[in-house]
Design a protein around this motif. Structure first.
Motif, PDB file in Angstrom:
ATOM      1  N   LEU A  55       0.868  -1.171   0.000  1.00  0.00           N
ATOM      2  CA  LEU A  55       0.000   0.000   0.000  1.00  0.00           C
ATOM      3  C   LEU A  55       0.904   1.220   0.000  1.00  0.00           C
ATOM      4  CD1 LEU A  55      -2.649   1.574   0.357  1.00  0.00           C
ATOM      5  CD2 LEU A  55      -2.399   1.237   2.817  1.00  0.00           C
ATOM      6  N   ALA A  56       0.760   2.063  -0.982  1.00  0.00           N
ATOM      7  CA  ALA A  56       1.547   3.292  -1.065  1.00  0.00           C
ATOM      8  C   ALA A  56       0.592   4.463  -1.213  1.00  0.00           C
ATOM      9  CB  ALA A  56       2.513   3.235  -2.238  1.00  0.00           C
ATOM     10  N   LEU A  57       0.838   5.500  -0.429  1.00  0.00           N
ATOM     11  CA  LEU A  57       0.041   6.716  -0.509  1.00  0.00           C
ATOM     12  C   LEU A  57       0.949   7.885  -0.849  1.00  0.00           C
ATOM     13  CD1 LEU A  57      -2.202   6.345   2.673  1.00  0.00           C
ATOM     14  CD2 LEU A  57      -2.754   5.705   0.325  1.00  0.00           C
ATOM     15  N   LYS A  58       0.362   8.887  -1.469  1.00  0.00           N
ATOM     16  CA  LYS A  58       1.110  10.098  -1.801  1.00  0.00           C
ATOM     17  C   LYS A  58       0.290  11.306  -1.363  1.00  0.00           C
ATOM     18  CE  LYS A  58      -0.802  10.339  -6.470  1.00  0.00           C
ATOM     19  NZ  LYS A  58      -0.526  10.389  -7.889  1.00  0.00           N
ATOM     20  N   ALA A  59       0.985  12.303  -0.859  1.00  0.00           N
ATOM     21  CA  ALA A  59       0.358  13.583  -0.533  1.00  0.00           C
ATOM     22  C   ALA A  59       0.732  14.545  -1.650  1.00  0.00           C
ATOM     23  CB  ALA A  59       0.867  14.093   0.806  1.00  0.00           C
ATOM     24  N   ARG A  70       4.736   4.076   2.564  1.00  0.00           N
ATOM     25  CA  ARG A  70       4.412   2.723   2.094  1.00  0.00           C
ATOM     26  C   ARG A  70       4.155   1.821   3.281  1.00  0.00           C
ATOM     27  NH1 ARG A  70       9.472   1.066  -1.320  1.00  0.00           N
ATOM     28  NH2 ARG A  70      10.079   3.206  -1.647  1.00  0.00           N
ATOM     29  N   ALA A  71       3.391   0.755   3.031  1.00  0.00           N
ATOM     30  CA  ALA A  71       3.161  -0.263   4.056  1.00  0.00           C
ATOM     31  C   ALA A  71       2.986  -1.610   3.364  1.00  0.00           C
ATOM     32  CB  ALA A  71       1.925   0.058   4.884  1.00  0.00           C
ATOM     33  N   ARG A  72       3.373  -2.648   4.072  1.00  0.00           N
ATOM     34  CA  ARG A  72       3.247  -4.011   3.555  1.00  0.00           C
ATOM     35  C   ARG A  72       2.704  -4.900   4.673  1.00  0.00           C
ATOM     36  NH1 ARG A  72       5.602  -7.551  -0.459  1.00  0.00           N
ATOM     37  NH2 ARG A  72       6.320  -5.689  -1.487  1.00  0.00           N
ATOM     38  N   VAL A  73       1.632  -5.609   4.385  1.00  0.00           N
ATOM     39  CA  VAL A  73       1.024  -6.516   5.352  1.00  0.00           C
ATOM     40  C   VAL A  73       1.828  -7.801   5.403  1.00  0.00           C
ATOM     41  CG1 VAL A  73      -1.045  -7.852   5.907  1.00  0.00           C
ATOM     42  CG2 VAL A  73      -1.249  -5.504   5.044  1.00  0.00           C
ATOM     43  N   MET A  74       2.117  -8.225   6.622  1.00  0.00           N
ATOM     44  CA  MET A  74       2.853  -9.467   6.845  1.00  0.00           C
ATOM     45  C   MET A  74       2.152 -10.212   7.978  1.00  0.00           C
ATOM     46  SD  MET A  74       6.677  -7.908   6.512  1.00  0.00           S
ATOM     47  CE  MET A  74       7.502  -9.476   6.310  1.00  0.00           C
TER      48      MET A  74
END
Length: 174
Positions: A55-59, A70-74
């Motif tokens: 998951l990547a977000l931008k402002a 960024r985030a990654r589910v583990m």
């Protein structure tokens, strides 16, 4: 004012450039020009932005990219990383908003998540203060090099409670 949107592989070039600008001072503080965000290739950034589990977000402010995360589910937790804000717009709530929104998106997409994890350098007391203010607590410290100690932090997620400062409180578009 800024808005937050999902980032896509088409944003890789701008995110790559922002990352380099944002992490130079961290590299200087650590005395290490090889911190991971500065050595990550454009191709890797583009590849990660295209992965479903990232998951990547931008402002953005107008047409300008001003921040990213960024985030990654583990399993039952997610690792949050590469939080970056353009140096000239720091201390204006962009990082806080990105962290709140990434948490909101993760909770929505993965209601089973029980925690968020992140790491920062021991020298980065301002970042640690930000993370603590959002509910993260220090779990451990790790010396990864003679000159570098990483602080690992975790936020336990309580079902049904958001990260504070999410979309409805800012009125930002996602």
């Amino acid at each position: 004012m800024f808005d937050i949107h999902p980032a896509t592989p088409a944003d890789a070039g701008e995110i790559f450039t922002l990352q380099r600008a944002a992490f130079v001072d961290e590299a200087q503080a650590f005395g290490d020009p090889f911190v991971l965000p500065l050595t990550e290739s454009l191709e890797r950034v583009e590849r990660l932005l295209g992965q479903e589990e990232t998951l990547a977000l931008k402002a953005v402010s107008g047409a300008r990219l001003v921040g990213t995360v960024r985030a990654r589910v583990m399993g039952t937790s997610a690792v949050v990383g590469r939080l970056a804000v353009v140096p000239d717009l720091r201390r204006r709530g962009i990082a806080r908003a990105l962290l709140a929104d990434v948490e909101g998106h993760l909770r929505e997409r993965h209601p089973h998540l029980s925690a968020l994890d992140l790491s920062t350098g021991a020298q980065e007391t301002g970042q640690q203060r930000l993370y603590r203010g959002l509910g993260y607590t220090e779990t451990s410290r790790e010396r990864v090099a003679e000159h570098l100690v990483m602080v690992h932090m975790r936020k336990e997620l309580v079902p049904g409670r958001s990260g504070g400062g999410g979309l409805s409180e800012r009125g930002a578009a996602v």
